[in-house]
Design an enzyme around this catalytic site. Structure first.
Site, PDB file in Angstrom:
ATOM      1  N   ASN A   9     -10.818  49.831   6.690  1.00  0.00           N
ATOM      2  CA  ASN A   9      -9.572  49.315   7.267  1.00  0.00           C
ATOM      3  C   ASN A   9      -8.443  50.218   6.776  1.00  0.00           C
ATOM      4  O   ASN A   9      -8.029  50.132   5.621  1.00  0.00           O
ATOM      5  CB  ASN A   9      -9.358  47.869   6.784  1.00  0.00           C
ATOM      6  CG  ASN A   9      -8.006  47.315   7.215  1.00  0.00           C
ATOM      7  OD1 ASN A   9      -7.335  47.896   8.075  1.00  0.00           O
ATOM      8  ND2 ASN A   9      -7.611  46.202   6.620  1.00  0.00           N
ATOM      9  N   LYS A  11      -5.448  50.158   7.605  1.00  0.00           N
ATOM     10  CA  LYS A  11      -4.168  49.430   7.595  1.00  0.00           C
ATOM     11  C   LYS A  11      -3.082  50.288   8.277  1.00  0.00           C
ATOM     12  O   LYS A  11      -3.392  51.049   9.175  1.00  0.00           O
ATOM     13  CB  LYS A  11      -3.772  49.041   6.170  1.00  0.00           C
ATOM     14  CG  LYS A  11      -4.909  48.375   5.391  1.00  0.00           C
ATOM     15  CD  LYS A  11      -4.416  47.667   4.179  1.00  0.00           C
ATOM     16  CE  LYS A  11      -5.588  47.234   3.321  1.00  0.00           C
ATOM     17  NZ  LYS A  11      -5.249  46.233   2.350  1.00  0.00           N
ATOM     18  N   HIS A  94      -7.153  39.018   9.096  1.00  0.00           N
ATOM     19  CA  HIS A  94      -6.959  39.643   7.789  1.00  0.00           C
ATOM     20  C   HIS A  94      -5.862  38.890   7.037  1.00  0.00           C
ATOM     21  O   HIS A  94      -4.888  38.443   7.645  1.00  0.00           O
ATOM     22  CB  HIS A  94      -6.588  41.118   7.967  1.00  0.00           C
ATOM     23  CG  HIS A  94      -6.664  41.890   6.691  1.00  0.00           C
ATOM     24  ND1 HIS A  94      -5.673  41.825   5.732  1.00  0.00           N
ATOM     25  CD2 HIS A  94      -7.619  42.723   6.195  1.00  0.00           C
ATOM     26  CE1 HIS A  94      -6.021  42.596   4.705  1.00  0.00           C
ATOM     27  NE2 HIS A  94      -7.201  43.146   4.971  1.00  0.00           N
ATOM     28  N   GLU A  96      -3.483  39.830   5.299  1.00  0.00           N
ATOM     29  CA  GLU A  96      -2.129  40.376   5.465  1.00  0.00           C
ATOM     30  C   GLU A  96      -1.506  39.857   6.757  1.00  0.00           C
ATOM     31  O   GLU A  96      -0.301  39.631   6.834  1.00  0.00           O
ATOM     32  CB  GLU A  96      -2.180  41.914   5.439  1.00  0.00           C
ATOM     33  CG  GLU A  96      -2.448  42.418   4.028  1.00  0.00           C
ATOM     34  CD  GLU A  96      -3.128  43.766   3.967  1.00  0.00           C
ATOM     35  OE1 GLU A  96      -3.208  44.477   4.979  1.00  0.00           O
ATOM     36  OE2 GLU A  96      -3.608  44.108   2.854  1.00  0.00           O
ATOM     37  N   GLU A 164     -13.019  38.025   1.795  1.00  0.00           N
ATOM     38  CA  GLU A 164     -12.051  38.825   1.057  1.00  0.00           C
ATOM     39  C   GLU A 164     -11.149  37.899   0.243  1.00  0.00           C
ATOM     40  O   GLU A 164     -10.153  37.369   0.779  1.00  0.00           O
ATOM     41  CB  GLU A 164     -11.183  39.632   2.020  1.00  0.00           C
ATOM     42  CG  GLU A 164     -11.947  40.593   2.892  1.00  0.00           C
ATOM     43  CD  GLU A 164     -11.086  41.765   3.309  1.00  0.00           C
ATOM     44  OE1 GLU A 164     -11.481  42.886   3.046  1.00  0.00           O
ATOM     45  OE2 GLU A 164      -9.994  41.547   3.867  1.00  0.00           O
ATOM     46  N   GLY A 170      -6.294  44.997  -2.506  1.00  0.00           N
ATOM     47  CA  GLY A 170      -5.265  45.981  -2.858  1.00  0.00           C
ATOM     48  C   GLY A 170      -4.744  45.828  -4.274  1.00  0.00           C
ATOM     49  O   GLY A 170      -3.702  46.386  -4.613  1.00  0.00           O
ATOM     50  N   SER A 210     -10.687  45.524  -3.120  1.00  0.00           N
ATOM     51  CA  SER A 210     -10.722  46.567  -4.161  1.00  0.00           C
ATOM     52  C   SER A 210     -12.101  47.190  -4.356  1.00  0.00           C
ATOM     53  O   SER A 210     -12.491  47.502  -5.481  1.00  0.00           O
ATOM     54  CB  SER A 210     -10.178  46.008  -5.488  1.00  0.00           C
ATOM     55  OG  SER A 210      -8.814  45.658  -5.341  1.00  0.00           O
ATOM     56  N   GLY A 231     -10.479  48.834   2.082  1.00  0.00           N
ATOM     57  CA  GLY A 231      -9.112  49.210   2.457  1.00  0.00           C
ATOM     58  C   GLY A 231      -8.759  50.564   1.868  1.00  0.00           C
ATOM     59  O   GLY A 231      -9.137  51.610   2.396  1.00  0.00           O
ATOM     60  N   GLY A 232      -8.063  50.548   0.730  1.00  0.00           N
ATOM     61  CA  GLY A 232      -7.540  51.770   0.105  1.00  0.00           C
ATOM     62  C   GLY A 232      -8.549  52.912   0.015  1.00  0.00           C
ATOM     63  O   GLY A 232      -8.233  54.055   0.358  1.00  0.00           O
TER      64      GLY A 232
HETATM   65  C1  PEP Z   1      -8.727  45.193   3.037  1.00  0.00           C
HETATM   66  O1  PEP Z   1      -7.716  45.678   3.485  1.00  0.00           O
HETATM   67  O2  PEP Z   1      -9.442  44.474   3.766  1.00  0.00           O
HETATM   68  C2  PEP Z   1      -9.093  45.477   1.649  1.00  0.00           C
HETATM   69  C3  PEP Z   1     -10.158  44.913   1.163  1.00  0.00           C
HETATM   70  O3  PEP Z   1      -8.272  46.318   0.956  1.00  0.00           O
HETATM   71  P1  PEP Z   1      -8.603  47.017  -0.473  1.00  0.00           P
HETATM   72  O4  PEP Z   1      -9.994  47.578  -0.387  1.00  0.00           O
HETATM   73  O5  PEP Z   1      -7.568  48.074  -0.621  1.00  0.00           O
HETATM   74  O6  PEP Z   1      -8.519  45.952  -1.512  1.00  0.00           O
END
Ligand code: PEP
Length: 254
Positions: A9, A11, A94, A96, A164, A170, A210, A231-232
């Protein structure tokens, strides 16, 4: 046997040219790995370009959101039909979006229904907040999110769930493999109750929060966890490739 899936993702990151660079960096390595579904979810504006760049490879494409109407006067929104012409997956619900754009269970449900009507595979995100986790309410919260997101839906059409925990997204503070495995096992039992045991056993349920190249194996090694929503770390080609490679090796050894 559920085919593991790793989804990135991105983002609200990458211009079209940055997305191009990132895909070109990832494509050769990702394409070599056959026993894992690899899905990248760039921003809307890069979907068409990335689709071209991954053509002929085994990499799959997803969007990060959609609107539930097919077309009309909804300035700024993107419809399931527009996405269905470009990609196979779509992230829905999600945290966010729930937090910053006030998406409720009802809206998430409409989006899941709209995605399925357009033959898109939803990656449905659920997970509890820190206070809920600390109050021992994780199972209650995810059960309610499942119930509301899937209300009235009989046919799941390849829907994937991403568990999640919001406190892990994040933050660099991932859940432990054991915690994630337990909650994902609980989610699977709930799917069996809402649908049936076969559907529950076939459903792919991912962990997200994460995940990096350093901790991915801890999650992938768990029997209930079928992959990760990243994500990151999905914005770094070497990290993402390492997560996919480790997943491939762990699942092959089983
Ligand atoms: C996400 O955006 O779904 C996510 C899990 O982000 P991160 O891996 O950065 O925690």
């Amino acid at each position: 046997m559920r085919v593991p899936l790793i989804a990135g993702n991105w983002k609200m990151n990458t211009t079209v040219s940055e997305a191009t660079e990132l895909v070109n960096e990832m494509r050769p390595g990702l394409d070599e790995i056959a026993n894992v579904d690899k899905v990248i979810c760039p921003p809307f504006i890069s979907l068409a370009k990335v689709r071209e760049l991954i053509k002929g490879s085994s990499i799959k494409l997803g969007a990060q959101n959609l609107y539930f109407e097919e077309k009309g006067a909804y300035t700024g929104e993107i419809s399931p039909l527009m996405l269905a012409a470009l990609c196979e997956f779509v992230i829905i619900g999600h945290s966010e979006r729930r937090q910053y754009f006030r998406e409720t269970g009802e809206i998430v449900n409409k989006k899941v229904q709209a995605a399925l009507r357009a033959k898109l595979k939803p990656i449905l995100c659920i997970g509890e907040r820190l206070e809920e986790n600390e109050a021992g309410r994780t199972e209650e919260v995810v059960a309610e999110q499942l119930r509301s997101s899937l209300a009235g839906i009989d046919f799941l059409g390849g829907l994937i769930i991403a568990y999640e925990p919001i406190w892990a997204i994040g933050t660099g503070k991932a859940a432990t493999g054991r915690q994630a495995n337990e909650t994902i096992g609980f989610i699977r039992q709930n799917i069996a109750k809402l649908y049936n045991e076969d559907i529950a056993q076939e459903m792919r349920i991912l962990y997200g929060g994460s995940v990096t190249a350093d901790n991915a194996a801890e999650f992938i090694n768990q029997p209930e966890i079928d992959g990760a929503l990243v994500g990151g770390a999905s914005l770094k080609a070497t990290q993402f490739l390492s997560i996919v490679t480790q997943t491939s090796e762990i699942k092959q050894a089983r």
